[in-house]
Design an enzyme around this catalytic site. Structure first.
Site, PDB file in Angstrom:
ATOM      1  N   GLU A 258       0.832  -1.086   0.258  1.00 45.40           N
ATOM      2  CA  GLU A 258      -0.084  -0.026  -0.010  1.00 45.40           C
ATOM      3  C   GLU A 258       1.030   1.294   0.081  1.00 45.40           C
ATOM      4  OE1 GLU A 258      -1.913   2.958   0.249  1.00 45.40           O
ATOM      5  OE2 GLU A 258      -1.604   2.650   2.468  1.00 45.40           O
ATOM      6  N   CYS A 292      -1.729   9.111   2.508  1.00 42.70           N
ATOM      7  CA  CYS A 292      -1.780   8.656   1.353  1.00 42.70           C
ATOM      8  C   CYS A 292      -3.089   9.069   0.512  1.00 42.70           C
ATOM      9  CB  CYS A 292      -1.475   7.316   1.447  1.00 42.70           C
ATOM     10  SG  CYS A 292      -2.573   6.022   2.382  1.00 42.70           S
TER      11      CYS A 292
END
Length: 505
Positions: A258, A292
């Site tokens: 990720e 993010c």
């Protein structure tokens, strides 16, 4: 600080139930970006210490995988209750060590609690399938077994939640975990390990179900190279993820990545701006732009471009920047001075490529901002062809650009290497469905009339392209932490072969 932090400062207390994270290698001195005060220091583990941690983990694995999944779920439930007990203290520590707003720190701990609840229920739902065999008196089924030892590499921006997403699911699936947190935020990790150690002791469980190793990229490399690690789940930069992916693939291991996001919101002429403006502002400045899922690009229909631009500049002017433990402040500091340097460097590059700064671009000074990590969130008018737009910078920089046709807006959104989160604001059904269609957003997350950040644990979290393709947290993301086994059982007296093959002796 608070009572929890005072407890973990006592290194004797740290070893209760978990003795394997006091390293003797490189020392990291940790200061808060909030006020520059020292939290203390930690030392990285060396190779011998790492090997001992893995030995401890593998011994615990034998016991843990032979407990029933609901029994493992009960341990996770108890951990969730322990987090409820210490939510305020842990949330405050997250805010102080990392620099995010206190409400966001508390929200991060709530995510941990939520994933424990989810995992507890999941422990009774690790379903396999049963299929009809083509052979008479045969039964065919799938079942799932634990992988073994799961290595978790987490980033500073969500110092505890992302670990919990991984570890709570990995635990109920029957795995033990080895966690390497960011060297920038080790004390929140120690606090989590300290709390779980209390659950370990209360239930007479072996050490090694949860393990903590400290260090930088060198220690992360140990995890990636180690054949004893059955899955490496890594959250962080694209550069780090590529290194982990190559190293793990070289030993034919499993990785779950990720990585970076470069997230866009499309605002059509049919948008409700009363919804859009707060979502955009929070997405862009929440955690000081260090998520993010932070909103980095805003693609606005030309008919409402000037109006929305004016509203956003006005909203940015109302932001309160300061100590994140003060709930009246919206924005805290960047994590460190390196992040501040990256912020100014990116703005300079954007200006050189034709970008126009509308607001922000300022380092705040004064006693309250003495750490040198407080900056003003920035809005930049841009064009879609600016190379800087393809780069993720962990700072609150929002690029604005106009579009004419929705197809053009989607093309602009998808034109970056990353593919994590995306959103559209529109009350037009055809526009929103086009955005969600196969020809629409290419991201792992696609939202309608909400922003790019603020994912719920019930859905699988992750993205495509350079974001890495991994999925964590909810839905069926649990399958990444288990191995699938197809079983065929012959309960008859004959031995028919598949595809009607005849073999006679």
């Amino acid at each position: 600080m608070n009572a929890l932090f005072e407890q973990i400062k006592n290194h004797n207390a740290l070893s209760t139930g978990q003795k394997n994270f006091a390293g003797s290698g490189k020392e990291f001195h940790i200061t808060s970006p909030v006020d520059g005060k020292s939290l203390g220091s930690v030392k990285a583990c060396n190779q011998a210490e790492y090997n001992q941690v893995i030995h401890t983990a593998k011994e615990a694995q034998i016991h843990w995988q032979n407990m029933t999944a609901p029994a493992r779920g009960e341990i996770v439930r108890q951990f969730g209750d322990k987090l409820r007990e210490y939510k305020n203290d842990l949330g405050e520590l997250v805010s102080y060590e990392m620099g995010k707003n206190l409400q966001e720190g508390l929200g991060e701990v709530q995510e941990m609690i939520d994933i424990c609840d989810f995992a507890t229920g999941l422990s009774r739902q690790l379903y396999g399938l049963q299929m009809h065999s083509e052979r008479p008196k045969h039964r065919m089924l799938e079942q799932w077994h634990p992988l073994g030892v799961v290595g978790i590499i987490s980033a500073f921006n969500f110092p505890v939640a992302v670990w919990a997403w991984n570890t709570a699911i990995a635990w109920v699936c029957g795995n033990v975990c080895v966690w390497k947190p960011s060297e920038k935020t080790p004390f929140t990790a120690i606090a989590c390990q300290f709390l779980f150690a209390q659950i370990v002791a209360a239930n007479n469980l072996p050490e090694g179900i949860s393990n903590l190793i400290m260090g930088d990229a060198e220690v992360g490399k140990m995890l990636a190279e180690d054949e004893n690690i059955n899955l490496v789940s890594a959250t962080g930069s694209v550069r780090m993820g590529k290194s982990v992916a190559v190293t793990v693939a070289a030993r034919l291991g499993k990785s779950l990545l990720e990585l970076g996001g470069n997230n866009a919101i499309i605002v059509t002429e049919n948008a409700d701006l009363k919804q859009a403006v707060p979502a955009i502002v929070f997405g862009a400045v929440g955690t000081c732009g260090q998520r993010c899922t932070s909103t980095r690009r805003l693609i606005i229909h030309k008919s409402i471009y000037d109006n929305l631009k004016e509203q956003l500049v006005k909203a940015y002017g109302q932001l309160k920047i300061g100590n994140p433990l003060d709930s009246s402040n919206h924005v805290g500091p960047l994590i460190d001075k390196d992040a501040v340097s990256a912020y100014f460097k990116t703005i300079k590059e954007a200006q050189a490529q034709g970008g126009k700064v509308l607001c922000g671009h300022e380092l705040l000074e004064g006693e309250e901002y003495s750490t040198g990590c407080y900056i003003k969130p920035t809005i930049i008018e841009a064009t879609a062809d600016m190379p800087i737009l393809k780069t993720e910078t962990f700072a609150p920089i929002l690029y604005l650009m106009p579009y004419e046709r929705l197809e053009d807006a989607i093309e602009i959104q998808n034109s970056v290497p990353q593919g994590l989160s995306s959103a559209i604001f529109s009350l037009n059904l055809r526009e929103t469905e086009k955005f969600l269609s196969v020809n629409g957003s290419d991201c792992g997350i696609a939202n309608v009339n909400i922003g790019t950040s603020g994912a719920e644990i019930g859905g699988a979290f992750g993205g495509e392209k350079e974001t890495g393709g991994g999925r964590e947290s909810g839905s069926d993301a649990w399958k990444a932490y288990m191995r699938r086994q197809t079983c065929t059982i012959n309960y008859g007296e004959e031995l028919p072969l598949a595809q009607g093959i005849k073999f006679e002796l």
